[in-house]
Motif scaffolding. Structure first.
Motif, PDB file in Angstrom:
ATOM      1  N   SER A 282       6.728  -5.751   3.001  1.00  0.00           N
ATOM      2  CA  SER A 282       5.251  -5.975   2.799  1.00  0.00           C
ATOM      3  C   SER A 282       4.946  -6.294   1.530  1.00  0.00           C
ATOM      4  CB  SER A 282       4.397  -4.740   3.177  1.00  0.00           C
ATOM      5  OG  SER A 282       4.800  -3.868   2.403  1.00  0.00           O
ATOM      6  N   GLY A 331       7.490  -1.969   6.574  1.00  0.00           N
ATOM      7  CA  GLY A 331       6.504  -2.732   6.288  1.00  0.00           C
ATOM      8  C   GLY A 331       6.566  -4.048   7.393  1.00  0.00           C
ATOM      9  N   GLU A 334       3.227  -4.830   8.719  1.00  0.00           N
ATOM     10  CA  GLU A 334       2.218  -5.352   7.747  1.00  0.00           C
ATOM     11  C   GLU A 334       2.512  -6.849   7.373  1.00  0.00           C
ATOM     12  OE1 GLU A 334       0.747  -4.652   3.190  1.00  0.00           O
ATOM     13  OE2 GLU A 334       1.963  -3.103   3.958  1.00  0.00           O
ATOM     14  N   LYS A 338      -0.251  -9.460   7.815  1.00  0.00           N
ATOM     15  CA  LYS A 338      -0.880 -10.377   6.566  1.00  0.00           C
ATOM     16  C   LYS A 338      -0.690 -12.031   6.941  1.00  0.00           C
ATOM     17  CE  LYS A 338       0.069  -7.389   2.587  1.00  0.00           C
ATOM     18  NZ  LYS A 338       0.912  -7.025   1.523  1.00  0.00           N
ATOM     19  N   THR A 394       3.087   1.761   3.330  1.00  0.00           N
ATOM     20  CA  THR A 394       3.173   0.632   4.385  1.00  0.00           C
ATOM     21  C   THR A 394       3.665   1.139   5.831  1.00  0.00           C
ATOM     22  OG1 THR A 394       4.071  -1.672   4.607  1.00  0.00           O
ATOM     23  CG2 THR A 394       5.452  -0.167   3.990  1.00  0.00           C
ATOM     24  N   THR A 395       3.695   0.145   6.551  1.00  0.00           N
ATOM     25  CA  THR A 395       4.054   0.691   8.038  1.00  0.00           C
ATOM     26  C   THR A 395       5.459   1.053   7.952  1.00  0.00           C
ATOM     27  OG1 THR A 395       4.390  -1.717   8.508  1.00  0.00           O
ATOM     28  CG2 THR A 395       2.583  -0.725   9.267  1.00  0.00           C
ATOM     29  N   ILE A 401       1.346  -0.018  13.133  1.00  0.00           N
ATOM     30  CA  ILE A 401       0.225   0.961  12.409  1.00  0.00           C
ATOM     31  C   ILE A 401       0.056   2.177  13.707  1.00  0.00           C
ATOM     32  CG2 ILE A 401      -1.869   1.489  11.806  1.00  0.00           C
ATOM     33  CD1 ILE A 401      -2.031  -1.501  10.429  1.00  0.00           C
ATOM     34  N   THR A 425      -1.927   0.230   4.986  1.00  0.00           N
ATOM     35  CA  THR A 425      -1.767  -0.994   5.695  1.00  0.00           C
ATOM     36  C   THR A 425      -3.201  -1.671   6.212  1.00  0.00           C
ATOM     37  OG1 THR A 425       0.607  -0.771   5.987  1.00  0.00           O
ATOM     38  CG2 THR A 425      -0.598  -2.510   7.112  1.00  0.00           C
ATOM     39  N   ILE A 429      -5.630  -4.809   5.081  1.00  0.00           N
ATOM     40  CA  ILE A 429      -6.160  -5.773   6.015  1.00  0.00           C
ATOM     41  C   ILE A 429      -7.581  -5.872   5.996  1.00  0.00           C
ATOM     42  CG2 ILE A 429      -5.993  -6.585   8.304  1.00  0.00           C
ATOM     43  CD1 ILE A 429      -3.400  -6.809   6.595  1.00  0.00           C
TER      44      ILE A 429
END
Length: 551
Positions: A282, A331, A334, A338, A394-395, A401, A425, A429
């Motif tokens: 991420s 991540g 994420e 993104k 982050t994930t 998530i 995260t 977003i």
């Protein structure tokens, strides 16, 4: 003095850092990054390489496993997160040795996993003594209690794993080993499940241990493996109580039955040591930078095999022979969000995974060759990254998530606290891309489509030479998408993907007391965000109105 702004995305991460890792000489994350890089790689890599590794940790492009962070700078350097054991013969000496190995590893803060399939089934005759075998389950339970005792001196819960082969004579007892909902506390009408829900430290059999049934070539060769009796019962257990999970060892990996506590580390040797760290996708914007970080991170982990202290001599011998590097990822979701990509292995993600595979090998091999040491037997293992995922905001691992907003329990020394959190995260977003919170895919929304979660893990596994620790969330047992009528579909789906997996676990909502994360409405989390609360325990003996289990 640090010139780098705090890398933490939200207060909970900084709170945990201050509680667990801040110490003399370590006031900031940058301080810790420099200490870890120098302590692990100084004198092995060049000064410029050590500085580059300092920077990727400081920027949270790469975070080593938690034991690296905790033991850096200390005289004893127990950098390995976990150890894999294999009980190789059913003798009194081996049982005693298992207890010694378990306690030695757990007291370093590392977790353990053990495969008990070589132990004879209960009731089998013992030729030397004329008695009968107790089977492997009592040994598993004894190791669980060693874990309970080991945690009393500190705030870290023991992490233990136990697996048993599908063909073992005690497998049906093993399948029901953690059916706490069927066991009542003596003298009450309270089940162990109810007690754990009220007070998650209430003791229950195997409560420090995750368990899985091991499936090998015999099961894989079945014409209709989805209808196999043990497999179907295992599916029902996973859908209802979360355990046992599933361990898969097929073909040329059939003898790789050893696992660590979270199952991502895989070996065929007793006493092997996992060696973990994760690249945070991420925080990396280009595939070229991703390649650099993967190479540097893999070099760091190889240095760890040269610097780490081991809990007993057998681990050192096995570690030095195998030099396993477990470079993982976090991540991932994420990274997808993104780029407005769905939760699947897209062509773009597949291109990055190809780089991950090649550069993890390049970095570790270069350090091995430079020092005249063996190249690693394996290079990649994706850990669950729970705490380091919180630090990075982050994930975790390959997980989606979990929820946009949740209440998270955590330890503060021996005390228990919780905090309302908007997932970091999700916050990125929502704030940066203007995404509607209701439109973000989560583990809970994906729990209605189990095949999609399993396929995602199988597609990632194609690039990973050890394992992936991943837990697929399910709705609560007895609801529309998780009930007895769904067992056949569930079993068929899992059996379809099993040849491409090394292991997998499932978690139906509410299956275990003391869930560390509980979904809450986004508006509620925003209202209480950043506040810490003491966990209030219920007197479990008062659940039936008596106030005492002895009345």
């Amino acid at each position: 003095m640090s010139t780098v702004a705090s890398p933490f995305r939200y207060e909970l991460a900084e709170t945990i850092f201050n509680t667990r890792l801040k110490r003399d000489g370590v006031e900031t994350w940058e301080d810790l990054a420099r200490l870890v890089a120098q302590d692990v790689c100084g004198g092995i890599l060049s000064a410029s390489e050590v500085e580059e590794i300092t920077q990727i940790i400081s920027r949270m492009e790469f975070i080593p496993g938690g034991r690296y962070l905790a033991y850096a700078g200390l005289p004893l350097k127990y950098f390995q997160n976990c150890y894999a054991l294999i009980s190789e013969e059913d003798t009194r000496e081996n049982w005693s040795d298992t207890y010694h190995k378990a306690s030695s590893c757990l007291m370093t803060g590392g977790g353990i996993g053990n495969n008990y399939s070589k132990y004879r089934a209960s009731g089998a005759p013992l030729k030397r003594t004329g008695g009968i075998a107790s089977g492997p389950i009592p040994c598993m339970m004894a190791v669980n209690e060693i874990g309970r005792a080991s945690v009393q001196g500190g705030g870290r819960r023991s992490a233990i794993y136990a697996s048993l082969a599908r063909e073992h004579g005690d497998v049906h007892d093993f399948l029901a080993l953690k059916n706490w909902h069927e066991v009542k506390i003596p003298g009450t009408e309270i089940t162990l499940k109810e007690a754990k829900e009220a007070q998650f430290d209430f003791p229950a059999p195997m409560d420090h241990t995750n368990i899985s049934v091991q499936y090998g070539d015999e099961w894989l060769a079945l014409e209709d493996r989805a209808s196999d009796e043990v497999f179907v019962k295992n599916c029902v257990q996973a859908m209802q109580t979360a355990e046992p999970g599933f361990q898969f060892d097929f073909g040329d990996q059939a003898h790789h039955i050893g696992r660590n506590a979270c199952t991502e580390f895989i070996t065929d040797d007793d006493g092997d040591a996992c060696n973990l760290g994760s690249v945070n996708m991420s925080r990396i914007n280009s595939v070229n930078r991703f390649a650099e970080v993967c190479e540097l991170a893999s070099k760091f982990l190889y240095c760890g095999t040269m610097r780490s202290t081991t809990p007993y001599e057998g681990v050192r011998v096995t570690r030095d022979r195998n030099r396993r590097v477990g470079l993982g990822l976090m991540g991932v979701h994420e990274w997808l969000l993104k780029r407005e990509m769905p939760y699947e292995v897209t062509d773009g993600l597949r291109a990055w995974l190809t780089v991950y595979k090649s550069e993890s090998e390049r970095g570790a091999n270069e350090v091995a060759d430079r020092n005249g040491l063996p190249r690693p037997k394996a290079y990649r293992a994706i850990a669950p990254t729970g705490t380091i995922g919180i630090y990075a905001g982050t994930t975790t691992g390959i997980e989606p998530i979990y929820a946009v907003a949740y209440k998270r329990r955590y330890r503060d020394g021996l005390a228990h606290r919780y905090q309302y959190v908007v997932d970091a995260t999700a916050k990125v977003i929502i704030d940066e891309l203007g995404t509607d919170p209701e439109k973000i895919e989560t583990a809970l929304s994906l729990s209605h489509d189990v095949g999609r979660r399993i396929k995602f893990q199988a597609d990632i596994q194609d690039f990973v030479d050890m394992g992936i620790s991943s837990t697929v969330n399910l709705p609560a047992w007895g609801t529309e998408h998780n009930n007895p009528d769904r067992v056949g579909h569930f079993a068929s789906t899992l059996a379809k993907y099993a040849p491409r997996l090394r292991g997998i676990t499932f978690y139906p909502d509410g299956a275990r007391g003391g869930q560390p994360i509980e979904e809450v409405p986004y508006a509620e989390a925003i209202k209480h965000e950043g506040k810490n609360f003491a966990e209030e325990f219920t007197d479990v003996c008062a659940l039936d109105g008596t106030g005492s289990c002895n009345d």
